[in-house]
Write an enzyme that holds these catalytic residues in place. Sequence first.
Site, PDB file in Angstrom:
ATOM      1  N   THR A 118       3.126  18.999   5.758  1.00 22.29           N
ATOM      2  CA  THR A 118       2.615  20.244   5.186  1.00 22.29           C
ATOM      3  C   THR A 118       3.246  20.556   3.829  1.00 22.29           C
ATOM      4  O   THR A 118       4.406  20.177   3.578  1.00 22.29           O
ATOM      5  CB  THR A 118       2.910  21.403   6.170  1.00 22.29           C
ATOM      6  OG1 THR A 118       2.656  22.645   5.524  1.00 22.29           O
ATOM      7  CG2 THR A 118       4.358  21.401   6.651  1.00 22.29           C
ATOM      8  N   ASP A 119       2.505  21.299   3.010  1.00 25.17           N
ATOM      9  CA  ASP A 119       3.059  21.745   1.720  1.00 25.17           C
ATOM     10  C   ASP A 119       4.231  22.712   1.915  1.00 25.17           C
ATOM     11  O   ASP A 119       4.995  22.969   0.984  1.00 25.17           O
ATOM     12  CB  ASP A 119       1.968  22.386   0.846  1.00 25.17           C
ATOM     13  CG  ASP A 119       1.283  23.600   1.461  1.00 25.17           C
ATOM     14  OD1 ASP A 119       1.645  24.013   2.584  1.00 25.17           O
ATOM     15  OD2 ASP A 119       0.358  24.148   0.813  1.00 25.17           O
ATOM     16  N   GLU A 120       4.374  23.253   3.135  1.00 26.47           N
ATOM     17  CA  GLU A 120       5.445  24.241   3.370  1.00 26.47           C
ATOM     18  C   GLU A 120       6.837  23.630   3.275  1.00 26.47           C
ATOM     19  O   GLU A 120       7.819  24.351   3.136  1.00 26.47           O
ATOM     20  CB  GLU A 120       5.252  24.928   4.735  1.00 26.47           C
ATOM     21  CG  GLU A 120       3.915  25.631   4.824  1.00 26.47           C
ATOM     22  CD  GLU A 120       3.875  26.795   5.801  1.00 26.47           C
ATOM     23  OE1 GLU A 120       4.915  27.179   6.332  1.00 26.47           O
ATOM     24  OE2 GLU A 120       2.763  27.311   6.006  1.00 26.47           O
ATOM     25  N   TYR A 170       9.489  26.836  11.252  1.00 25.66           N
ATOM     26  CA  TYR A 170       8.387  25.865  11.270  1.00 25.66           C
ATOM     27  C   TYR A 170       8.562  24.828  10.167  1.00 25.66           C
ATOM     28  O   TYR A 170       8.580  23.618  10.423  1.00 25.66           O
ATOM     29  CB  TYR A 170       7.033  26.576  11.121  1.00 25.66           C
ATOM     30  CG  TYR A 170       5.905  25.629  10.743  1.00 25.66           C
ATOM     31  CD1 TYR A 170       5.458  24.661  11.647  1.00 25.66           C
ATOM     32  CD2 TYR A 170       5.300  25.675   9.485  1.00 25.66           C
ATOM     33  CE1 TYR A 170       4.437  23.762  11.299  1.00 25.66           C
ATOM     34  CE2 TYR A 170       4.289  24.794   9.130  1.00 25.66           C
ATOM     35  CZ  TYR A 170       3.859  23.847  10.043  1.00 25.66           C
ATOM     36  OH  TYR A 170       2.863  22.964   9.695  1.00 25.66           O
ATOM     37  N   LYS A 180       9.317  20.751  10.283  1.00 27.01           N
ATOM     38  CA  LYS A 180       8.404  19.748   9.705  1.00 27.01           C
ATOM     39  C   LYS A 180       9.143  18.897   8.657  1.00 27.01           C
ATOM     40  O   LYS A 180       8.948  17.681   8.579  1.00 27.01           O
ATOM     41  CB  LYS A 180       7.197  20.434   9.050  1.00 27.01           C
ATOM     42  CG  LYS A 180       6.216  21.073  10.027  1.00 27.01           C
ATOM     43  CD  LYS A 180       5.547  20.102  10.972  1.00 27.01           C
ATOM     44  CE  LYS A 180       4.572  19.175  10.287  1.00 27.01           C
ATOM     45  NZ  LYS A 180       3.867  18.304  11.276  1.00 27.01           N
TER      46      LYS A 180
END
Length: 346
Positions: free
Chosen positions: A128-130, A152, A156
């Site tokens: 994810t970009d997060e 989260y 990741k």
Amino acid sequence: MRRLMVTGGAGFIGSNFVRYMLEKYPEYFILVYDKLTYAGRLENLEDVAAKFAGRYAFVKGDICDAAAVEEAARTYAIDTIVNFAAETHVDRSLMEPGSFIQTDVYGTFVLLETAKRLGLERYHQISTDEVYGQVLTGRSKESDPLAPRSPYSASKASGDLMTLAYWESWQVPVTLTRGSNNIGPYQYPEKVVPLFTINALDDQPLPVYGDGLQMRDYQYVLDHCEGIDVVLHRGALGEIYNVGTGSEMPNLEMTQIVLETLGKPASLIQHVEDRAGHDRRYALDVSKLRALGWESRHTCAEAIEKTVRWYAENAWWWRPIKSGELYQAYYAQQYGKRLSEKAERR
Ligand code: NAD
Ligand code: DAU
């Protein structure tokens, strides 16, 4: 790469990916391996099971269960793992981070060990970009340092680092993709676009966190699936590829598109208490994937409109979720106080 094990394939993106791949590659076989958490639903794959019988199988299992993962991979002669399985909702990671660490970190390790032990042709990690953290200016490139800020995204990021460690240490043939906010059919309505859509359809308030000026790149799920397909077939081993539209919009603009598509009034918008540690902006540089010949087919606005229409036309899918006890309990915990405080102040 002809016999894929798609972990988390009963969830939102995974189920769209399975359908997309089976339609595109008539010679492929796909095993979906999924624990069926609240977010994993066999309804998401009902048409797939009917249309691709013989080329599709389902096994219920946990990616943290090494013996079960290996047995499934051996039984179905799997040559590739594509890992979508994860706990995925930021708000839930603020309520109970433990399950995120278990699945997103330990589960990733179990799958990597399986890929190493069985000598698989490919392990692909969906990220994810997060993991880049909030990006107030500019765009994240794949080589940028990781700066996750929620349980989260931290879990990741750990999964990504473990994936890269298996490439560096043992040359397990890995690739990674980091996607922006996906929207489209079968997304559990805890995520903002489906949640706002089904609330608006029922004339209920749309709870916008804080000022609503946070920026997100809302991409159509099939654009993401196509990006993963390109990386699987043309990506370089050990490499990371960002996948998104490459542009973003404030949440309030997304909210207006939801309301306009449904012909609902702006009075449904309610600004509520913000998410803790809310990342202000994500923005991806997607030139590395574009160089492989991939292009996003939808703008954020097109993706939102198309998604809203799907929910308006498919109440059979979301109505039982929304009226279920699990969802109602989650909704009360996440929004009860937020919305009632707001009502009291008025
Ligand atoms: P989702 O929550 O809809 O689905 C997750 C799936 O994983 C479910 O089917 C669930 O049952 C399964 N699962 C969870 N824990 C498991 C376990 N321990 N063992 C086996 N299966 C398990 O998620 P999604 O939105 O489809 O996201 C899929 C992947 O894409 C995740 O890795 C997520 O981090 C990543 N991602 C999501 C987005 C997005 O906007 N939704 C964007 C970029 C990346
Ligand atoms: O960026 C990719 C990520 O996108 C994925 O890795 C995650 O799995 C996925 O959940 C998503 O994370 P976000 O936190 O960005 O998505 P969410 O739909 O929860 O929220 C999108 C934006 O909308 C965010 O700025 C928070 C805001 N929001 C969200 C909800 C649920 C609201 O204003 N109100 C809400 O009720």
